[in-house]
Motif scaffolding. Sequence first.
Motif, PDB file in Angstrom:
ATOM      1  N   SER A  17       1.084  -1.382  -0.424  1.00 38.53           N
ATOM      2  CA  SER A  17       0.441   0.013  -0.116  1.00 38.53           C
ATOM      3  C   SER A  17       0.543   1.158  -0.374  1.00 38.53           C
ATOM      4  CB  SER A  17      -0.723   0.251   1.253  1.00 38.53           C
ATOM      5  OG  SER A  17      -0.404  -0.051   2.360  1.00 38.53           O
ATOM      6  N   ALA A  18       2.064   1.245   0.358  1.00 43.93           N
ATOM      7  CA  ALA A  18       2.890   1.667   0.529  1.00 43.93           C
ATOM      8  C   ALA A  18       3.493   2.174  -1.011  1.00 43.93           C
ATOM      9  CB  ALA A  18       4.061   1.864   1.611  1.00 43.93           C
ATOM     10  N   LEU A  19       4.369   1.565  -1.434  1.00 40.52           N
ATOM     11  CA  LEU A  19       4.596   1.737  -2.917  1.00 40.52           C
ATOM     12  C   LEU A  19       3.270   2.356  -3.589  1.00 40.52           C
ATOM     13  CD1 LEU A  19       6.542  -1.544  -2.868  1.00 40.52           C
ATOM     14  CD2 LEU A  19       7.396   0.729  -3.582  1.00 40.52           C
ATOM     15  N   GLN A  20       2.104   2.306  -3.698  1.00 43.69           N
ATOM     16  CA  GLN A  20       1.442   2.566  -4.700  1.00 43.69           C
ATOM     17  C   GLN A  20       0.990   4.212  -3.919  1.00 43.69           C
ATOM     18  OE1 GLN A  20      -2.359  -0.160  -4.780  1.00 43.69           O
ATOM     19  NE2 GLN A  20      -0.748  -1.613  -4.797  1.00 43.69           N
ATOM     20  N   GLN A  21       1.307   5.054  -3.167  1.00 43.46           N
ATOM     21  CA  GLN A  21       1.363   6.106  -2.544  1.00 43.46           C
ATOM     22  C   GLN A  21       2.194   7.002  -2.479  1.00 43.46           C
ATOM     23  OE1 GLN A  21      -0.654   5.753   1.027  1.00 43.46           O
ATOM     24  NE2 GLN A  21      -1.959   4.227   1.122  1.00 43.46           N
ATOM     25  N   THR A  22       3.825   6.042  -2.479  1.00 44.96           N
ATOM     26  CA  THR A  22       4.580   7.166  -2.911  1.00 44.96           C
ATOM     27  C   THR A  22       5.672   7.083  -4.047  1.00 44.96           C
ATOM     28  OG1 THR A  22       6.758   7.993  -1.688  1.00 44.96           O
ATOM     29  CG2 THR A  22       6.229   6.085  -1.903  1.00 44.96           C
ATOM     30  N   ALA A  23       5.989   8.106  -4.955  1.00 50.20           N
ATOM     31  CA  ALA A  23       6.220   8.334  -6.053  1.00 50.20           C
ATOM     32  C   ALA A  23       7.841   9.010  -5.711  1.00 50.20           C
ATOM     33  CB  ALA A  23       5.701   9.607  -6.762  1.00 50.20           C
ATOM     34  N   GLU A  24       8.409   8.931  -4.898  1.00 49.28           N
ATOM     35  CA  GLU A  24       9.601   9.309  -4.449  1.00 49.28           C
ATOM     36  C   GLU A  24      10.968   8.229  -4.632  1.00 49.28           C
ATOM     37  OE1 GLU A  24      13.041  10.488  -2.097  1.00 49.28           O
ATOM     38  OE2 GLU A  24      11.501   9.444  -1.174  1.00 49.28           O
ATOM     39  N   VAL A  25      11.377   8.298  -5.311  1.00 42.46           N
ATOM     40  CA  VAL A  25      12.499   7.739  -5.652  1.00 42.46           C
ATOM     41  C   VAL A  25      12.986   6.860  -4.354  1.00 42.46           C
ATOM     42  CG1 VAL A  25      14.817   6.834  -7.319  1.00 42.46           C
ATOM     43  CG2 VAL A  25      12.629   8.090  -7.518  1.00 42.46           C
ATOM     44  N   ASP A  26      13.741   7.122  -3.667  1.00 37.42           N
ATOM     45  CA  ASP A  26      14.321   6.821  -2.927  1.00 37.42           C
ATOM     46  C   ASP A  26      13.828   6.615  -1.305  1.00 37.42           C
ATOM     47  OD1 ASP A  26      17.218   8.064  -3.309  1.00 37.42           O
ATOM     48  OD2 ASP A  26      16.919   9.457  -2.109  1.00 37.42           O
ATOM     49  N   GLN A  27      12.592   6.689  -1.029  1.00 40.44           N
ATOM     50  CA  GLN A  27      11.329   6.336  -0.557  1.00 40.44           C
ATOM     51  C   GLN A  27      11.550   4.463  -0.754  1.00 40.44           C
ATOM     52  OE1 GLN A  27       8.529   8.323   0.370  1.00 40.44           O
ATOM     53  NE2 GLN A  27       8.196   8.362   2.606  1.00 40.44           N
ATOM     54  N   ARG A  28      10.921   5.240  -2.622  1.00 40.10           N
ATOM     55  CA  ARG A  28      10.529   3.285  -3.154  1.00 40.10           C
ATOM     56  C   ARG A  28      11.726   2.258  -2.715  1.00 40.10           C
ATOM     57  NH1 ARG A  28       5.453   3.405  -5.937  1.00 40.10           N
ATOM     58  NH2 ARG A  28       7.025   1.528  -7.395  1.00 40.10           N
ATOM     59  N   ARG A  29      12.556   2.920  -3.124  1.00 45.40           N
ATOM     60  CA  ARG A  29      13.618   1.888  -2.858  1.00 45.40           C
ATOM     61  C   ARG A  29      13.910   1.166  -1.741  1.00 45.40           C
ATOM     62  NH1 ARG A  29      19.032   4.958  -3.064  1.00 45.40           N
ATOM     63  NH2 ARG A  29      18.195   4.757  -0.896  1.00 45.40           N
ATOM     64  N   ASP A  30      13.499   1.898  -0.468  1.00 46.96           N
ATOM     65  CA  ASP A  30      13.491   1.740   0.725  1.00 46.96           C
ATOM     66  C   ASP A  30      12.540   0.426   0.976  1.00 46.96           C
ATOM     67  OD1 ASP A  30      15.993   3.469   1.474  1.00 46.96           O
ATOM     68  OD2 ASP A  30      15.564   4.702   2.038  1.00 46.96           O
ATOM     69  N   LEU A  31      11.631   1.002   0.266  1.00 42.85           N
ATOM     70  CA  LEU A  31      10.521   0.058   0.931  1.00 42.85           C
ATOM     71  C   LEU A  31      10.865  -1.664   0.151  1.00 42.85           C
ATOM     72  CD1 LEU A  31       7.775   2.706   0.775  1.00 42.85           C
ATOM     73  CD2 LEU A  31       8.098   1.610   2.847  1.00 42.85           C
ATOM     74  N   ARG A  32      11.096  -1.129  -1.047  1.00 42.34           N
ATOM     75  CA  ARG A  32      10.985  -2.573  -1.906  1.00 42.34           C
ATOM     76  C   ARG A  32      12.706  -3.306  -1.833  1.00 42.34           C
ATOM     77  NH1 ARG A  32      12.859  -1.447  -7.689  1.00 42.34           N
ATOM     78  NH2 ARG A  32      11.578  -4.180  -7.558  1.00 42.34           N
ATOM     79  N   HIS A  33      13.953  -2.939  -0.642  1.00 44.16           N
ATOM     80  CA  HIS A  33      14.009  -3.516   0.023  1.00 44.16           C
ATOM     81  C   HIS A  33      13.645  -4.625   1.193  1.00 44.16           C
ATOM     82  CE1 HIS A  33      17.861  -4.159   1.967  1.00 44.16           C
ATOM     83  NE2 HIS A  33      18.012  -3.264   3.134  1.00 44.16           N
ATOM     84  N   LEU A  34      12.756  -3.259   1.969  1.00 45.16           N
ATOM     85  CA  LEU A  34      12.265  -3.670   2.792  1.00 45.16           C
ATOM     86  C   LEU A  34      11.266  -5.197   2.421  1.00 45.16           C
ATOM     87  CD1 LEU A  34      11.506  -3.996   5.817  1.00 45.16           C
ATOM     88  CD2 LEU A  34      10.267  -1.958   5.357  1.00 45.16           C
ATOM     89  N   GLN A  35      10.309  -4.585   1.504  1.00 45.05           N
ATOM     90  CA  GLN A  35       9.707  -5.820   1.499  1.00 45.05           C
ATOM     91  C   GLN A  35      10.870  -7.398   1.133  1.00 45.05           C
ATOM     92  OE1 GLN A  35       9.146  -4.925  -3.137  1.00 45.05           O
ATOM     93  NE2 GLN A  35       6.663  -6.244  -2.816  1.00 45.05           N
ATOM     94  N   GLY A  36      12.058  -7.052   0.224  1.00 44.82           N
ATOM     95  CA  GLY A  36      12.916  -8.287   0.025  1.00 44.82           C
ATOM     96  C   GLY A  36      13.322  -8.722   1.405  1.00 44.82           C
ATOM     97  N   LEU A  37      13.297  -7.907   2.259  1.00 49.70           N
ATOM     98  CA  LEU A  37      13.993  -8.727   3.516  1.00 49.70           C
ATOM     99  C   LEU A  37      12.603  -9.787   3.968  1.00 49.70           C
ATOM    100  CD1 LEU A  37      15.952  -5.505   5.420  1.00 49.70           C
ATOM    101  CD2 LEU A  37      16.562  -8.178   4.346  1.00 49.70           C
ATOM    102  N   ASN A  38      11.324  -8.824   4.032  1.00 43.36           N
ATOM    103  CA  ASN A  38      10.402  -9.725   3.996  1.00 43.36           C
ATOM    104  C   ASN A  38      10.129 -11.085   3.391  1.00 43.36           C
ATOM    105  OD1 ASN A  38       8.530  -8.610   6.369  1.00 43.36           O
ATOM    106  ND2 ASN A  38       9.291  -6.732   5.052  1.00 43.36           N
ATOM    107  N   TYR A  39      10.160 -11.224   1.939  1.00 47.79           N
ATOM    108  CA  TYR A  39      10.469 -12.064   1.572  1.00 47.79           C
ATOM    109  C   TYR A  39      11.518 -12.840   1.637  1.00 47.79           C
ATOM    110  CZ  TYR A  39       7.510 -10.317  -2.541  1.00 47.79           C
ATOM    111  OH  TYR A  39       6.906  -9.736  -3.030  1.00 47.79           O
ATOM    112  N   LEU A  40      12.868 -12.735   1.680  1.00 52.43           N
ATOM    113  CA  LEU A  40      13.405 -13.695   2.780  1.00 52.43           C
ATOM    114  C   LEU A  40      13.390 -14.814   4.044  1.00 52.43           C
ATOM    115  CD1 LEU A  40      16.796 -11.739   2.231  1.00 52.43           C
ATOM    116  CD2 LEU A  40      16.470 -13.562   1.217  1.00 52.43           C
TER     117      LEU A  40
END
Length: 180
Positions: A17-40
């Motif tokens: 939901s946060a990825l859908q609401q933010t367009a800021e590149v650094d924030q999206r990268r941080d969210l995707r990194h956290l997403q990957g940690l969750n996947y692990l």
Amino acid sequence: SYFLMGLYEASLRYIDSALQQTAEVDQRRDLRHLQGLNYLQLRHWSEAATLYQSLAQGLDSRRARAQALADKAIEAQQLPVYNPHLAGMFSALIPGTGKMQVGLFHDGLFSLLTVGFTGWLAYDGFRERGKESVQGWVFAPAAVVFHLGNVYGTMRAARLRNRDRVEDFLATIEFRDADR
């Protein structure tokens, strides 16, 4: 945060939901990194590998970390896994061999000797005294119980060895973000 509480599915829902609401590149990268940690943490190795490989394509300072995590996710996909049913079948056929197959040689040898010795005592009692053998009737059920316990214990041991192997592997991954 959901991640720190071990609620990885809830964390992924929040990140989506946060990825859908933010367009800021650094924030999206941080969210995707956290997403990957969750996947692990959820043992979704292929999703983590794909995500981190795409993050490693970036040109920022976290490229090396993303590639290292992608490599870890790929390595996790290749972790050897013991099949509990196969190990149980081995132990059902020859007591203890399933435990030996999952790397518990001493336990397997103990199972082989215990089941074999009680089975032999039952056989010996029935051979000498027939159906009237107290020894046979005492040791036959014991041998059956030991044998069934060996099969169950072998299947459980395979599952535990798989779990421990993944937990040991996850312990090699640094989940705290060193770049912050």
